[in-house]
Design an enzyme around this catalytic site. Structure first.
Site, PDB file in Angstrom:
ATOM      1  CB  THR A   1      77.063  64.305 -19.805  1.00 46.31           C
ATOM      2  OG1 THR A   1      77.515  64.878 -18.624  1.00 46.31           O
ATOM      3  CG2 THR A   1      75.609  63.903 -19.679  1.00 46.31           C
TER       4      THR A   1
ATOM      5  N   GLY B   1      77.062  71.687 -15.726  1.00 48.32           N
ATOM      6  CA  GLY B   1      75.802  71.421 -15.040  1.00 48.32           C
ATOM      7  C   GLY B   1      75.222  72.636 -14.344  1.00 48.32           C
TER       8      GLY B   1
ATOM      9  CB  THR C   1      75.981  67.326 -22.684  1.00 44.45           C
ATOM     10  OG1 THR C   1      77.396  67.259 -22.433  1.00 44.45           O
ATOM     11  CG2 THR C   1      75.775  67.772 -24.110  1.00 44.45           C
ATOM     12  N   GLY C   2      77.178  69.588 -20.764  1.00 41.31           N
ATOM     13  CA  GLY C   2      77.959  70.806 -20.589  1.00 41.31           C
ATOM     14  C   GLY C   2      78.139  71.099 -19.116  1.00 41.31           C
TER      15      GLY C   2
ATOM     16  NE  ARG D   1      78.710  69.682 -10.567  1.00 39.58           N
ATOM     17  CZ  ARG D   1      78.407  69.252 -11.782  1.00 39.58           C
ATOM     18  NH1 ARG D   1      78.279  67.969 -12.016  1.00 39.58           N
ATOM     19  NH2 ARG D   1      78.239  70.088 -12.778  1.00 39.58           N
ATOM     20  CB  VAL D   2      73.956  66.770  -7.362  1.00 41.57           C
ATOM     21  CG1 VAL D   2      72.892  66.285  -8.333  1.00 41.57           C
ATOM     22  CG2 VAL D   2      74.173  65.740  -6.244  1.00 41.57           C
ATOM     23  N   GLY D   3      75.099  67.391 -10.471  1.00 44.39           N
ATOM     24  CA  GLY D   3      74.929  68.188 -11.687  1.00 44.39           C
ATOM     25  C   GLY D   3      73.520  68.105 -12.243  1.00 44.39           C
TER      26      GLY D   3
HETATM   27  N1  ASP Z   1      76.421  68.127 -17.555  1.00 50.99           N
HETATM   28  C1  ASP Z   1      77.326  67.277 -16.829  1.00 50.99           C
HETATM   29  C2  ASP Z   1      77.475  67.787 -15.414  1.00 50.99           C
HETATM   30  O1  ASP Z   1      77.696  68.980 -15.230  1.00 50.99           O
HETATM   31  C3  ASP Z   1      78.671  67.153 -17.443  1.00 50.99           C
HETATM   32  C4  ASP Z   1      78.724  66.859 -18.932  1.00 50.99           C
HETATM   33  O2  ASP Z   1      77.782  67.124 -19.660  1.00 50.99           O
HETATM   34  O3  ASP Z   1      79.763  66.352 -19.391  1.00 50.99           O
HETATM   35  O4  ASP Z   1      77.413  67.009 -14.501  1.00 50.99           O
END
Ligand code: ASP
Length: 313
Positions: free
Chosen positions: A177, A230, A227-228, A205-207
């Site tokens: 992200t 979701g 970020t991380g 899937r929706v984050g």
């Molecule tokens: N937060 C994003 C998600 O889970 C992924 C990411 O941060 O790389 O969709």
């Protein structure tokens, strides 16, 4: 108050990319966002422009570089919030646009809604004449094939339940992200975020990046992007929690550090990071992962400040 733009390239282990390739991408995104601020433009346009530069790099997990789901397809989420007006636009599980963050901004500007998903959002992108996403890069497909092979051999997989369900449904034949926060010359704040999601996610899937308050949030006092993982970010409403702390008087750094500390207690390490800017122009990123490359550029500074790199780099 000093106008500022800050961007991040995603929290994680950073084992799959050479960090020296990522630094110029961060710098380019910062300069691109700063052009808007320097010419008297709005924070929301600066944050979106910086995010587009990250999406277009093809290196990061957003836009051209987006990862794929369990079936090898790209679906992307993005969100934008203008702290000045409270306007929000977001898109979920889109496949058409090369720049989902731009489509999120159009949702904010042109519709009565906050969040458009799937087919309808893709149709809007097409109707607006947006550039089309060309599909996953070779690098992403290479990683996908590697992970599929690992699963076949019985190796660990993060989304084991999703994988087993997809397998049962016959969807598998077995053959990282980005975001930006900005403060402009008028003191307006904004947040923009874009992602391909997490690799090997279940189709549909929706984050967090499509969900205001989770992946992004901005008010007249603070702006944050997350970020991380979701699912963790949605459960903890990460971006909103950080901005609330700023609203109650904490500066950006303390607000971010305290919120990530709390999240780590609840959900463990290697789960999330957050990038934040407050109304004074203080920018900070806090994360519980190995790294989260990020940087900021203040109006008048010659060179950006880059931080959050993995220790080995
Ligand atoms: N937060 C994003 C998600 O889970 C992924 C990411 O941060 O790389 O969709």
């Amino acid at each position: 108050m000093r106008p500022v733009i800050a961007v991040h390239a995603g929290a994680g282990t950073w084992r799959y990319l050479r960090i020296r390739d990522v630094i110029p991408v961060i710098e380019r995104a910062l300069r691109s966002g700063m052009e808007v601020i320097a010419s008297g433009g709005m924070a929301v346009d600066a944050a979106v422009k910086a995010t587009i530069a990250l999406e277009d790099s093809g290196l990061l997990n957003a836009g051209l570089g987006s990862v794929v789901d369990l079936t090898g397809n790209v679906t992307m989420d993005a969100g934008v919030m203008d702290g000045e007006t409270g306007g929000i636009g977001a898109v979920a599980a889109v496949t058409y646009p090369k720049n989902p963050v731009l489509l999120a901004k159009k949702v904010m500007e042109l519709t009565d809604h906050v969040l458009l998903a799937g087919e309808g959002a893709d149709k809007l992108a097409k109707a607006l004449g947006m550039e089309r996403h060309p599909g996953p890069t070779e690098r992403v497909m290479g990683r996908y094939r590697e992970l599929l092979a690992k699963i076949k051999e019985g190796g660990a997989v993060r989304f084991r339940k999703s994988y087993e369900l997809a397998l049962k449904l016959g969807w598998l034949d077995l053959h990282d992200t980005v975001g930006a926060v900005a403060l402009d010359r008028e003191g307006r704040l904004a947040a923009a975020v874009s992602t391909g999601g997490v690799i090997m996610k279940f189709p549909g899937r929706v984050g967090d990046s499509a969900i205001p308050g989770a992946g992004f949030y901005a008010t007249q006092k603070g702006a944050a992007v997350a970020t991380g993982i979701g699912e963790v970010i949605i459960k903890s409403f990460l971006a909103l929690s950080v901005v609330r702390r700023i609203e109650s008087g904490l500066p950006a750094m303390e607000a971010a550090e305290r919120t990530i500390e709390e999240l780590t207690k609840d959900y463990g390490k290697d789960t999330a990071g957050v990038l934040v800017v407050d109304g004074e122009g203080n920018a900070w990123a806090s994360y519980n992962t190995e790294a989260m490359p990020w940087g900021f550029l203040r109006l008048g500074d010659r060179a950006p400040t880059i931080s959050g790199l993995p220790e080995s780099s």
